[in-house]
Design a protein around this motif. Structure first.
Motif, PDB file in Angstrom:
ATOM      1  N   ILE A 105       0.943  -1.402  -0.132  1.00 23.20           N
ATOM      2  CA  ILE A 105       0.088  -0.023   0.077  1.00 23.20           C
ATOM      3  C   ILE A 105       0.827   1.234  -0.070  1.00 23.20           C
ATOM      4  CG2 ILE A 105      -1.796   1.292   1.395  1.00 23.20           C
ATOM      5  CD1 ILE A 105      -2.707  -1.439   2.202  1.00 23.20           C
ATOM      6  N   ILE A 106       1.962   1.343   0.670  1.00 28.65           N
ATOM      7  CA  ILE A 106       2.749   2.359   0.748  1.00 28.65           C
ATOM      8  C   ILE A 106       3.608   2.721  -0.226  1.00 28.65           C
ATOM      9  CG2 ILE A 106       4.253   3.935   2.260  1.00 28.65           C
ATOM     10  CD1 ILE A 106       2.969   2.472   4.980  1.00 28.65           C
ATOM     11  N   VAL A 107       4.532   1.574  -0.582  1.00 32.64           N
ATOM     12  CA  VAL A 107       5.493   1.901  -1.681  1.00 32.64           C
ATOM     13  C   VAL A 107       4.912   2.390  -2.889  1.00 32.64           C
ATOM     14  CG1 VAL A 107       7.070   0.533  -3.250  1.00 32.64           C
ATOM     15  CG2 VAL A 107       7.011  -0.080  -0.803  1.00 32.64           C
ATOM     16  N   PRO A 108       3.793   1.841  -3.406  1.00 34.43           N
ATOM     17  CA  PRO A 108       3.222   2.518  -4.881  1.00 34.43           C
ATOM     18  C   PRO A 108       3.054   4.130  -4.725  1.00 34.43           C
ATOM     19  CG  PRO A 108       2.125   0.592  -4.210  1.00 34.43           C
ATOM     20  CD  PRO A 108       3.098   0.879  -2.906  1.00 34.43           C
ATOM     21  N   VAL A 109       2.757   4.513  -3.584  1.00 34.80           N
ATOM     22  CA  VAL A 109       2.514   5.981  -3.539  1.00 34.80           C
ATOM     23  C   VAL A 109       3.393   6.946  -2.760  1.00 34.80           C
ATOM     24  CG1 VAL A 109      -0.136   5.633  -3.530  1.00 34.80           C
ATOM     25  CG2 VAL A 109       1.227   5.862  -1.243  1.00 34.80           C
ATOM     26  N   LEU A 110       4.515   5.997  -2.414  1.00 43.87           N
ATOM     27  CA  LEU A 110       5.543   7.030  -1.735  1.00 43.87           C
ATOM     28  C   LEU A 110       6.512   8.126  -2.359  1.00 43.87           C
ATOM     29  CD1 LEU A 110       7.090   6.216   1.155  1.00 43.87           C
ATOM     30  CD2 LEU A 110       8.645   4.740  -0.142  1.00 43.87           C
ATOM     31  N   ARG A 111       6.448   9.220  -1.558  1.00 40.14           N
ATOM     32  CA  ARG A 111       7.142  10.236  -2.155  1.00 40.14           C
ATOM     33  C   ARG A 111       8.589   9.921  -2.415  1.00 40.14           C
ATOM     34  NH1 ARG A 111       5.116  16.017   0.511  1.00 40.14           N
ATOM     35  NH2 ARG A 111       3.073  16.042  -0.775  1.00 40.14           N
ATOM     36  N   LYS A 112       9.040  10.422  -3.669  1.00 45.45           N
ATOM     37  CA  LYS A 112      10.485  10.192  -4.013  1.00 45.45           C
ATOM     38  C   LYS A 112      11.543  10.146  -2.797  1.00 45.45           C
ATOM     39  CE  LYS A 112      13.739  10.746  -7.680  1.00 45.45           C
ATOM     40  NZ  LYS A 112      14.825  11.794  -7.453  1.00 45.45           N
ATOM     41  N   ASN A 113      11.241  11.219  -1.949  1.00 48.24           N
ATOM     42  CA  ASN A 113      12.496  11.603  -0.756  1.00 48.24           C
ATOM     43  C   ASN A 113      12.079  11.136   0.342  1.00 48.24           C
ATOM     44  OD1 ASN A 113      13.844  14.085  -3.188  1.00 48.24           O
ATOM     45  ND2 ASN A 113      14.469  12.069  -2.869  1.00 48.24           N
ATOM     46  N   ALA A 114      10.869  10.610   0.560  1.00 49.23           N
ATOM     47  CA  ALA A 114      10.228  10.571   1.862  1.00 49.23           C
ATOM     48  C   ALA A 114      11.201   9.553   2.783  1.00 49.23           C
ATOM     49  CB  ALA A 114       9.097   9.841   1.971  1.00 49.23           C
ATOM     50  N   THR A 115      11.266   9.865   4.075  1.00 48.25           N
ATOM     51  CA  THR A 115      12.125   9.321   4.856  1.00 48.25           C
ATOM     52  C   THR A 115      10.947   8.112   5.854  1.00 48.25           C
ATOM     53  OG1 THR A 115      13.198  10.932   5.484  1.00 48.25           O
ATOM     54  CG2 THR A 115      13.436   9.512   7.190  1.00 48.25           C
ATOM     55  N   ILE A 116      11.673   6.986   5.878  1.00 49.70           N
ATOM     56  CA  ILE A 116      10.815   5.962   6.607  1.00 49.70           C
ATOM     57  C   ILE A 116      11.398   5.768   7.850  1.00 49.70           C
ATOM     58  CG2 ILE A 116      10.043   3.530   6.485  1.00 49.70           C
ATOM     59  CD1 ILE A 116       9.368   5.414   4.124  1.00 49.70           C
ATOM     60  N   VAL A 117      10.671   5.658   9.133  1.00 46.54           N
ATOM     61  CA  VAL A 117      11.083   5.606  10.384  1.00 46.54           C
ATOM     62  C   VAL A 117      10.856   4.454  10.919  1.00 46.54           C
ATOM     63  CG1 VAL A 117      11.602   6.746  12.729  1.00 46.54           C
ATOM     64  CG2 VAL A 117      10.727   8.129  10.488  1.00 46.54           C
ATOM     65  N   LYS A 137      10.441  -3.341   1.265  1.00 43.93           N
ATOM     66  CA  LYS A 137      11.018  -3.233  -0.242  1.00 43.93           C
ATOM     67  C   LYS A 137      11.188  -1.597  -0.500  1.00 43.93           C
ATOM     68  CE  LYS A 137      11.221  -7.415  -0.472  1.00 43.93           C
ATOM     69  NZ  LYS A 137      12.562  -8.022  -0.062  1.00 43.93           N
ATOM     70  N   VAL A 138      12.261  -0.924   0.388  1.00 41.71           N
ATOM     71  CA  VAL A 138      12.117   0.604  -0.012  1.00 41.71           C
ATOM     72  C   VAL A 138      13.086   0.946  -1.068  1.00 41.71           C
ATOM     73  CG1 VAL A 138      12.821   2.602   1.362  1.00 41.71           C
ATOM     74  CG2 VAL A 138      12.373   0.463   2.528  1.00 41.71           C
ATOM     75  N   PRO A 139      12.361   1.855  -2.015  1.00 38.58           N
ATOM     76  CA  PRO A 139      13.166   2.108  -3.281  1.00 38.58           C
ATOM     77  C   PRO A 139      14.474   2.977  -2.647  1.00 38.58           C
ATOM     78  CG  PRO A 139      10.968   2.986  -3.390  1.00 38.58           C
ATOM     79  CD  PRO A 139      11.106   2.327  -1.879  1.00 38.58           C
ATOM     80  N   PRO A 140      15.607   3.054  -3.499  1.00 38.73           N
ATOM     81  CA  PRO A 140      16.964   3.517  -3.231  1.00 38.73           C
ATOM     82  C   PRO A 140      16.745   5.110  -3.116  1.00 38.73           C
ATOM     83  CG  PRO A 140      16.883   2.513  -5.513  1.00 38.73           C
ATOM     84  CD  PRO A 140      15.503   2.253  -4.737  1.00 38.73           C
ATOM     85  N   SER A 141      15.823   5.794  -3.469  1.00 36.77           N
ATOM     86  CA  SER A 141      15.672   7.226  -3.230  1.00 36.77           C
ATOM     87  C   SER A 141      15.247   7.605  -1.878  1.00 36.77           C
ATOM     88  CB  SER A 141      14.823   7.920  -4.453  1.00 36.77           C
ATOM     89  OG  SER A 141      13.480   7.449  -4.123  1.00 36.77           O
ATOM     90  N   ASN A 142      14.944   6.785  -1.198  1.00 31.42           N
ATOM     91  CA  ASN A 142      14.346   6.986   0.233  1.00 31.42           C
ATOM     92  C   ASN A 142      15.119   6.862   1.179  1.00 31.42           C
ATOM     93  OD1 ASN A 142      11.590   5.722  -1.404  1.00 31.42           O
ATOM     94  ND2 ASN A 142      11.049   7.613  -0.232  1.00 31.42           N
ATOM     95  N   ASN A 143      15.035   7.600   2.350  1.00 30.68           N
ATOM     96  CA  ASN A 143      15.861   7.300   3.454  1.00 30.68           C
ATOM     97  C   ASN A 143      15.063   6.394   4.414  1.00 30.68           C
ATOM     98  OD1 ASN A 143      17.224   9.580   2.794  1.00 30.68           O
ATOM     99  ND2 ASN A 143      16.006  10.893   4.059  1.00 30.68           N
ATOM    100  N   ASP A 164      20.385   6.287   2.916  1.00 26.44           N
ATOM    101  CA  ASP A 164      20.440   7.934   2.972  1.00 26.44           C
ATOM    102  C   ASP A 164      20.316   7.978   1.342  1.00 26.44           C
ATOM    103  OD1 ASP A 164      20.839  10.287   3.275  1.00 26.44           O
ATOM    104  OD2 ASP A 164      22.859  10.258   4.004  1.00 26.44           O
ATOM    105  N   GLY A 165      18.951   8.192   0.851  1.00 19.52           N
ATOM    106  CA  GLY A 165      18.700   8.423  -0.053  1.00 19.52           C
ATOM    107  C   GLY A 165      18.733  10.107  -0.785  1.00 19.52           C
ATOM    108  N   THR A 166      18.714  10.934   0.387  1.00 18.29           N
ATOM    109  CA  THR A 166      18.574  12.171   0.165  1.00 18.29           C
ATOM    110  C   THR A 166      19.868  12.987   0.783  1.00 18.29           C
ATOM    111  OG1 THR A 166      17.595  12.745   2.322  1.00 18.29           O
ATOM    112  CG2 THR A 166      16.301  12.312   0.488  1.00 18.29           C
ATOM    113  N   GLY A 167      20.698  12.430   1.309  1.00 18.66           N
ATOM    114  CA  GLY A 167      22.034  13.062   1.924  1.00 18.66           C
ATOM    115  C   GLY A 167      21.741  13.729   3.092  1.00 18.66           C
TER     116      GLY A 167
END
Ligand code: NDP
Length: 348
Positions: free
Chosen positions: A97-109, A122-128, A160-163
Protein backbone atom coordinates in the motif's frame (compact mmCIF):
# COMPACT_ATOMS: atom_id res chain seq x y z
CA UNK A 1 35.41 2.47 19.76
CA UNK A 2 32.42 3.34 21.94
CA UNK A 3 29.30 4.35 20.02
CA UNK A 4 28.46 8.01 19.67
CA UNK A 5 25.70 9.26 21.96
CA UNK A 6 23.66 12.17 20.66
CA UNK A 7 22.16 14.84 22.88
CA UNK A 8 19.77 17.74 22.25
CA UNK A 9 22.60 20.01 21.07
CA UNK A 10 23.43 17.56 18.24
CA UNK A 11 19.98 17.74 16.67
CA UNK A 12 17.82 20.38 14.98
CA UNK A 13 14.07 19.86 15.13
CA UNK A 14 13.74 22.79 12.71
CA UNK A 15 14.34 20.20 9.96
CA UNK A 16 10.92 18.74 10.69
CA UNK A 17 8.85 21.90 10.73
CA UNK A 18 8.14 22.08 6.98
CA UNK A 19 7.54 18.33 6.66
CA UNK A 20 4.28 16.41 6.53
CA UNK A 21 4.57 13.56 9.00
CA UNK A 22 2.38 10.47 8.80
CA UNK A 23 2.12 8.01 11.64
CA UNK A 24 1.08 4.56 10.50
CA UNK A 25 -0.47 3.27 13.73
CA UNK A 26 -1.54 4.98 16.93
CA UNK A 27 -0.78 2.24 19.48
CA UNK A 28 1.87 2.14 22.24
CA UNK A 29 4.61 3.94 20.33
CA UNK A 30 2.50 5.75 17.72
CA UNK A 31 0.38 7.69 20.20
CA UNK A 32 3.34 8.59 22.44
CA UNK A 33 5.66 9.66 19.62
CA UNK A 34 2.97 11.65 17.78
CA UNK A 35 2.09 13.57 20.92
CA UNK A 36 5.74 14.24 21.73
CA UNK A 37 6.47 15.47 18.20
CA UNK A 38 3.50 17.80 18.30
CA UNK A 39 4.60 19.16 21.67
CA UNK A 40 8.07 19.69 20.17
CA UNK A 41 6.68 22.22 17.72
CA UNK A 42 5.47 20.31 14.65
CA UNK A 43 2.09 21.86 13.99
CA UNK A 44 -1.00 19.67 14.06
CA UNK A 45 -1.89 20.39 10.43
CA UNK A 46 1.37 18.68 9.41
CA UNK A 47 0.67 15.47 11.33
CA UNK A 48 -1.53 12.71 9.91
CA UNK A 49 -2.51 9.63 11.88
CA UNK A 50 -3.28 6.75 9.52
CA UNK A 51 -5.54 4.25 11.20
CA UNK A 52 -8.58 2.14 10.53
CA UNK A 53 -11.76 3.71 11.83
CA UNK A 54 -11.74 2.00 15.23
CA UNK A 55 -10.87 2.69 18.86
CA UNK A 56 -7.33 3.85 18.02
CA UNK A 57 -8.77 6.35 15.52
CA UNK A 58 -11.24 7.55 18.15
CA UNK A 59 -8.40 8.04 20.62
CA UNK A 60 -6.30 9.96 18.09
CA UNK A 61 -9.24 12.22 17.26
CA UNK A 62 -9.94 12.78 20.95
CA UNK A 63 -6.36 14.06 21.26
CA UNK A 64 -6.99 16.50 18.43
CA UNK A 65 -5.11 14.70 15.66
CA UNK A 66 -6.16 14.50 12.01
CA UNK A 67 -6.98 10.87 11.28
CA UNK A 68 -6.90 9.43 7.77
CA UNK A 69 -8.37 5.91 7.39
CA UNK A 70 -7.03 5.64 3.84
CA UNK A 71 -3.41 4.48 4.36
CA UNK A 72 -2.54 5.08 0.73
CA UNK A 73 -3.65 8.70 0.86
CA UNK A 74 -1.92 9.31 4.21
CA UNK A 75 1.34 7.85 2.87
CA UNK A 76 1.18 9.73 -0.43
CA UNK A 77 1.18 13.07 1.42
CA UNK A 78 4.08 12.26 3.73
CA UNK A 79 7.66 13.49 3.80
CA UNK A 80 8.25 11.35 6.87
CA UNK A 81 6.46 8.07 7.59
CA UNK A 82 6.62 6.46 11.02
CA UNK A 83 5.90 2.73 10.73
CA UNK A 84 4.45 2.09 14.17
CA UNK A 85 2.22 -0.94 13.76
CA UNK A 86 3.24 -4.41 15.00
CA UNK A 87 6.36 -5.69 13.24
CA UNK A 88 4.62 -8.67 11.65
CA UNK A 89 1.99 -6.40 10.04
CA UNK A 90 4.49 -3.94 8.55
CA UNK A 91 5.83 -5.70 5.41
CA UNK A 92 2.48 -6.35 3.74
CA UNK A 93 1.07 -2.87 4.44
CA UNK A 94 4.30 -1.14 3.50
CA UNK A 95 5.10 -3.10 0.35
CA UNK A 96 1.56 -3.30 -1.02
CA UNK A 97 0.00 0.00 0.00
CA UNK A 98 2.73 2.49 0.87
CA UNK A 99 5.50 1.80 -1.66
CA UNK A 100 3.32 2.46 -4.74
CA UNK A 101 2.50 5.99 -3.49
CA UNK A 102 5.73 6.82 -1.66
CA UNK A 103 7.17 10.28 -2.30
CA UNK A 104 10.61 10.05 -3.94
CA UNK A 105 12.53 11.54 -0.99
CA UNK A 106 10.33 10.44 1.90
CA UNK A 107 11.97 9.18 5.09
CA UNK A 108 10.80 5.88 6.56
CA UNK A 109 11.18 5.65 10.34
CA UNK A 110 11.13 2.30 12.14
CA UNK A 111 11.22 1.76 15.90
CA UNK A 112 12.61 -1.75 15.63
CA UNK A 113 15.30 -3.16 13.37
CA UNK A 114 13.63 -6.47 12.45
CA UNK A 115 11.97 -5.76 9.10
CA UNK A 116 14.83 -3.62 7.80
CA UNK A 117 17.56 -6.03 8.88
CA UNK A 118 15.85 -9.00 7.28
CA UNK A 119 15.09 -7.04 4.10
CA UNK A 120 11.32 -7.40 4.44
CA UNK A 121 10.56 -3.78 3.48
CA UNK A 122 11.07 -3.06 -0.20
CA UNK A 123 12.24 0.54 0.07
CA UNK A 124 13.19 2.30 -3.19
CA UNK A 125 16.81 3.61 -3.20
CA UNK A 126 15.77 7.28 -3.36
CA UNK A 127 14.22 7.08 0.10
CA UNK A 128 15.74 7.40 3.55
CA UNK A 129 15.41 4.63 6.10
CA UNK A 130 16.20 5.48 9.70
CA UNK A 131 15.72 3.66 12.97
CA UNK A 132 14.71 5.58 16.08
CA UNK A 133 14.06 2.83 18.60
CA UNK A 134 13.11 3.81 22.16
CA UNK A 135 14.21 1.29 24.78
CA UNK A 136 11.04 2.07 26.63
CA UNK A 137 7.34 1.26 26.47
CA UNK A 138 5.11 3.86 24.82
CA UNK A 139 3.49 5.17 27.99
CA UNK A 140 6.95 5.93 29.41
CA UNK A 141 8.06 7.55 26.13
CA UNK A 142 5.22 9.98 26.72
CA UNK A 143 5.49 10.45 30.50
CA UNK A 144 9.29 10.88 30.51
CA UNK A 145 8.97 13.47 27.74
CA UNK A 146 6.37 15.32 29.79
CA UNK A 147 8.69 15.27 32.79
CA UNK A 148 11.45 16.68 30.58
CA UNK A 149 13.65 13.65 31.28
CA UNK A 150 13.97 11.74 28.02
CA UNK A 151 14.66 8.01 27.69
CA UNK A 152 17.29 5.68 26.23
CA UNK A 153 16.95 5.13 22.51
CA UNK A 154 18.89 3.62 19.60
CA UNK A 155 19.31 5.67 16.43
CA UNK A 156 20.72 4.71 13.05
CA UNK A 157 20.68 5.64 9.40
CA UNK A 158 20.17 2.57 7.24
CA UNK A 159 19.64 4.15 3.84
CA UNK A 160 20.49 7.71 2.90
CA UNK A 161 18.59 8.57 -0.24
CA UNK A 162 18.59 12.33 0.25
CA UNK A 163 21.96 13.01 1.87
CA UNK A 164 20.41 14.34 5.08
CA UNK A 165 18.91 11.14 6.50
CA UNK A 166 21.18 11.21 9.56
CA UNK A 167 20.21 14.80 10.42
CA UNK A 168 16.54 13.86 10.06
CA UNK A 169 17.03 10.82 12.30
CA UNK A 170 18.58 13.03 14.97
CA UNK A 171 15.83 15.65 14.59
CA UNK A 172 13.23 12.92 15.13
CA UNK A 173 15.16 11.58 18.13
CA UNK A 174 15.12 15.05 19.66
CA UNK A 175 11.47 15.72 18.83
CA UNK A 176 10.28 12.51 20.49
CA UNK A 177 12.42 13.37 23.54
CA UNK A 178 15.18 10.77 23.23
CA UNK A 179 18.24 13.01 22.92
CA UNK A 180 17.47 14.55 26.31
CA UNK A 181 18.74 11.29 27.88
CA UNK A 182 21.11 10.45 24.99
CA UNK A 183 20.33 8.57 21.78
CA UNK A 184 22.91 5.83 21.19
CA UNK A 185 24.26 5.26 17.67
CA UNK A 186 23.31 1.74 16.71
CA UNK A 187 22.15 -0.26 13.68
CA UNK A 188 19.25 -2.49 12.74
CA UNK A 189 21.64 -5.44 12.93
CA UNK A 190 22.67 -4.64 16.50
CA UNK A 191 19.12 -3.86 17.63
CA UNK A 192 17.70 -7.02 16.06
CA UNK A 193 20.50 -9.23 17.36
CA UNK A 194 20.05 -8.01 20.93
CA UNK A 195 16.26 -8.00 20.85
CA UNK A 196 15.88 -11.49 19.40
CA UNK A 197 18.74 -12.82 21.53
CA UNK A 198 16.98 -11.65 24.69
CA UNK A 199 13.73 -13.21 23.45
CA UNK A 200 15.11 -16.47 22.11
CA UNK A 201 18.16 -17.18 24.27
CA UNK A 202 18.27 -15.23 27.52
CA UNK A 203 14.65 -15.28 28.64
CA UNK A 204 13.91 -18.87 27.59
CA UNK A 205 16.83 -19.91 29.82
CA UNK A 206 15.60 -17.75 32.66
CA UNK A 207 12.11 -19.26 32.33
CA UNK A 208 13.63 -22.75 32.27
CA UNK A 209 15.79 -21.99 35.34
CA UNK A 210 12.72 -20.86 37.27
CA UNK A 211 10.76 -23.90 36.07
CA UNK A 212 13.45 -26.34 37.17
CA UNK A 213 14.24 -24.47 40.39
CA UNK A 214 10.56 -24.48 41.29
CA UNK A 215 10.26 -28.25 40.77
CA UNK A 216 13.36 -29.04 42.81
CA UNK A 217 12.17 -26.95 45.75
CA UNK A 218 8.64 -28.35 45.45
CA UNK A 219 10.05 -31.91 45.58
CA UNK A 220 11.95 -30.86 48.71
CA UNK A 221 8.66 -30.02 50.43
CA UNK A 222 8.25 -26.27 49.86
CA UNK A 223 4.67 -25.07 49.53
CA UNK A 224 3.17 -23.53 46.41
CA UNK A 225 2.48 -20.29 48.25
CA UNK A 226 5.97 -19.97 49.68
CA UNK A 227 7.59 -20.75 46.34
CA UNK A 228 5.49 -18.35 44.27
CA UNK A 229 6.14 -15.49 46.66
CA UNK A 230 9.79 -16.34 47.13
CA UNK A 231 10.47 -16.59 43.40
CA UNK A 232 8.42 -13.78 41.78
CA UNK A 233 5.10 -12.80 43.33
CA UNK A 234 6.79 -10.67 45.98
CA UNK A 235 8.24 -8.63 43.08
CA UNK A 236 11.72 -9.06 44.58
CA UNK A 237 13.26 -9.95 41.17
CA UNK A 238 11.89 -6.70 39.74
CA UNK A 239 13.46 -4.79 42.62
CA UNK A 240 16.78 -6.54 42.07
CA UNK A 241 16.85 -5.48 38.41
CA UNK A 242 15.92 -1.94 39.38
CA UNK A 243 18.78 -1.90 41.88
CA UNK A 244 21.09 -3.31 39.17
CA UNK A 245 20.19 -0.39 36.90
CA UNK A 246 20.91 2.08 39.73
CA UNK A 247 23.92 0.58 41.52
CA UNK A 248 25.48 -1.78 38.98
CA UNK A 249 24.81 -5.35 37.91
CA UNK A 250 27.03 -6.85 40.62
CA UNK A 251 27.24 -3.91 43.04
CA UNK A 252 23.50 -4.19 43.76
CA UNK A 253 24.37 -7.40 45.65
CA UNK A 254 25.58 -5.17 48.47
CA UNK A 255 21.94 -4.45 49.28
CA UNK A 256 21.55 -8.13 50.22
CA UNK A 257 22.66 -9.97 53.36
CA UNK A 258 26.28 -11.12 53.60
CA UNK A 259 25.14 -14.76 53.40
CA UNK A 260 23.29 -13.91 50.20
CA UNK A 261 26.20 -11.97 48.68
CA UNK A 262 28.64 -14.77 49.44
CA UNK A 263 26.28 -17.43 48.09
CA UNK A 264 25.47 -15.60 44.90
CA UNK A 265 29.00 -14.57 44.00
CA UNK A 266 30.72 -17.83 44.90
CA UNK A 267 28.00 -19.79 43.10
CA UNK A 268 28.09 -17.69 39.93
CA UNK A 269 31.88 -17.68 39.72
CA UNK A 270 32.04 -21.46 40.19
CA UNK A 271 29.67 -22.18 37.31
CA UNK A 272 31.29 -23.17 34.05
CA UNK A 273 29.64 -21.08 31.31
CA UNK A 274 31.24 -22.88 28.36
CA UNK A 275 28.18 -24.95 27.49
CA UNK A 276 25.71 -22.11 27.76
CA UNK A 277 27.99 -19.79 25.81
CA UNK A 278 28.14 -22.33 22.99
CA UNK A 279 24.35 -22.71 23.14
CA UNK A 280 23.91 -18.92 23.03
CA UNK A 281 26.34 -18.56 20.11
CA UNK A 282 24.46 -21.21 18.22
CA UNK A 283 21.14 -19.39 18.71
CA UNK A 284 22.62 -16.02 17.76
CA UNK A 285 24.39 -17.16 14.60
CA UNK A 286 22.43 -20.20 13.43
CA UNK A 287 18.93 -19.10 14.33
CA UNK A 288 18.82 -15.30 14.52
CA UNK A 289 21.48 -13.60 12.38
CA UNK A 290 21.30 -16.14 9.54
CA UNK A 291 17.57 -15.36 9.13
CA UNK A 292 16.33 -18.88 10.00
CA UNK A 293 13.96 -17.67 12.72
CA UNK A 294 12.68 -14.85 10.51
CA UNK A 295 12.00 -17.31 7.69
CA UNK A 296 10.19 -19.72 10.00
CA UNK A 297 8.19 -16.95 11.66
CA UNK A 298 7.15 -15.54 8.26
CA UNK A 299 5.70 -18.96 7.41
CA UNK A 300 3.53 -19.18 10.53
CA UNK A 301 2.66 -15.54 11.18
CA UNK A 302 -0.66 -15.78 9.29
CA UNK A 303 -1.70 -18.58 11.66
CA UNK A 304 -1.17 -16.27 14.66
CA UNK A 305 -4.46 -14.58 13.84
CA UNK A 306 -6.40 -17.86 14.06
CA UNK A 307 -8.72 -18.54 16.97
CA UNK A 308 -8.22 -21.35 19.49
CA UNK A 309 -5.97 -24.37 19.13
CA UNK A 310 -5.16 -23.70 15.47
CA UNK A 311 -3.09 -20.70 16.56
CA UNK A 312 0.55 -21.82 17.19
CA UNK A 313 0.97 -19.29 20.00
CA UNK A 314 -2.11 -20.67 21.76
CA UNK A 315 -0.57 -24.14 21.39
CA UNK A 316 2.57 -22.95 23.18
CA UNK A 317 0.48 -21.41 25.96
CA UNK A 318 -1.41 -24.72 26.33
CA UNK A 319 1.85 -26.62 26.59
CA UNK A 320 3.20 -24.16 29.17
CA UNK A 321 0.20 -24.93 31.36
CA UNK A 322 1.71 -28.38 31.92
CA UNK A 323 4.63 -26.79 33.83
CA UNK A 324 4.49 -27.52 37.58
CA UNK A 325 5.23 -23.85 38.24
CA UNK A 326 2.23 -22.69 36.18
CA UNK A 327 -0.14 -25.24 37.73
CA UNK A 328 1.00 -24.26 41.23
CA UNK A 329 0.61 -20.57 40.52
CA UNK A 330 -2.95 -21.16 39.29
CA UNK A 331 -3.74 -22.99 42.53
CA UNK A 332 -2.24 -20.17 44.60
CA UNK A 333 -4.09 -17.44 42.72
CA UNK A 334 -7.38 -19.32 43.04
CA UNK A 335 -6.85 -19.81 46.79
CA UNK A 336 -6.01 -16.11 47.20
CA UNK A 337 -9.11 -15.14 45.21
CA UNK A 338 -11.21 -17.41 47.43
CA UNK A 339 -9.75 -15.77 50.55
CA UNK A 340 -10.64 -12.34 49.15
CA UNK A 341 -14.18 -13.53 48.33
CA UNK A 342 -14.55 -14.96 51.87
CA UNK A 343 -13.25 -11.72 53.40
CA UNK A 344 -15.65 -9.65 51.30
CA UNK A 345 -18.60 -11.85 52.33
CA UNK A 346 -17.51 -11.68 55.97
CA UNK A 347 -17.44 -7.90 55.93
CA UNK A 348 -21.02 -7.65 54.59
P1 NDP B 1 0.95 -1.61 18.77
O1 NDP B 1 0.61 -3.06 18.93
O2 NDP B 1 0.64 -0.73 19.92
O3 NDP B 1 0.23 -1.09 17.44
C1 NDP B 1 -1.09 -0.84 17.44
C2 NDP B 1 -1.37 0.06 16.26
O4 NDP B 1 -1.12 -0.66 15.04
C3 NDP B 1 -2.81 0.46 16.22
O5 NDP B 1 -2.91 1.76 15.68
C4 NDP B 1 -3.43 -0.58 15.31
O6 NDP B 1 -4.59 -0.11 14.73
C5 NDP B 1 -2.32 -0.70 14.27
N1 NDP B 1 -2.35 -1.96 13.53
C6 NDP B 1 -2.26 -3.22 14.04
N2 NDP B 1 -2.31 -4.14 13.05
C7 NDP B 1 -2.44 -3.43 11.89
C8 NDP B 1 -2.54 -3.81 10.53
N3 NDP B 1 -2.50 -5.09 10.15
N4 NDP B 1 -2.68 -2.83 9.60
C9 NDP B 1 -2.71 -1.52 9.97
N5 NDP B 1 -2.61 -1.10 11.25
C10 NDP B 1 -2.48 -2.05 12.20
O7 NDP B 1 2.45 -1.47 18.30
P2 NDP B 1 3.69 -0.96 19.17
O8 NDP B 1 3.56 0.50 19.37
O9 NDP B 1 3.88 -1.85 20.35
O10 NDP B 1 4.87 -1.27 18.17
C11 NDP B 1 5.11 -0.44 17.05
C12 NDP B 1 6.58 -0.54 16.69
O11 NDP B 1 7.35 -0.03 17.78
C13 NDP B 1 7.07 -1.94 16.43
O12 NDP B 1 8.04 -1.90 15.43
C14 NDP B 1 7.70 -2.33 17.76
O13 NDP B 1 8.71 -3.32 17.62
C15 NDP B 1 8.31 -1.00 18.17
N6 NDP B 1 8.56 -0.83 19.59
C16 NDP B 1 7.55 -1.07 20.48
C17 NDP B 1 7.76 -0.85 21.82
C18 NDP B 1 6.61 -0.95 22.78
O14 NDP B 1 6.59 -0.24 23.76
N7 NDP B 1 5.60 -1.78 22.54
C19 NDP B 1 9.06 -0.43 22.35
C20 NDP B 1 10.01 -0.07 21.32
C21 NDP B 1 9.76 -0.31 19.99
P3 NDP B 1 -5.79 -1.09 14.33
O15 NDP B 1 -5.88 -2.17 15.35
O16 NDP B 1 -6.95 -0.19 14.29
O17 NDP B 1 -5.41 -1.61 12.99
Amino acid sequence: MPPRIYYDADADTGLLLDKTITFIGFGNQGSAQAENIRDSGVTNDRIIIANRDDRYAVEAKSKGFNVEPDFSKAASLADIIFLLIPDQAQPRLFNEIIVPVLRKNATIVVASGYNVFFGLLKVPPSNNVVMVAPRMIGSSVRSLYQKGRGFPCFVSTEQDGTGDAHAIALAISKAIGATKAGAIESSVREETAMDLFAEQALWPNIIALFREGFSVLKDAGCSDEALCYEMWMSKEPAEIFEAAADDGFVQQLKRHSVVSQYGQLSGALALDGTGIREHFRNILHNQILNGKFCEKFSQIEGELELEGAANPLNQLYSRSEEMELVKAEARVRERLAQLRRDAAEGSQ
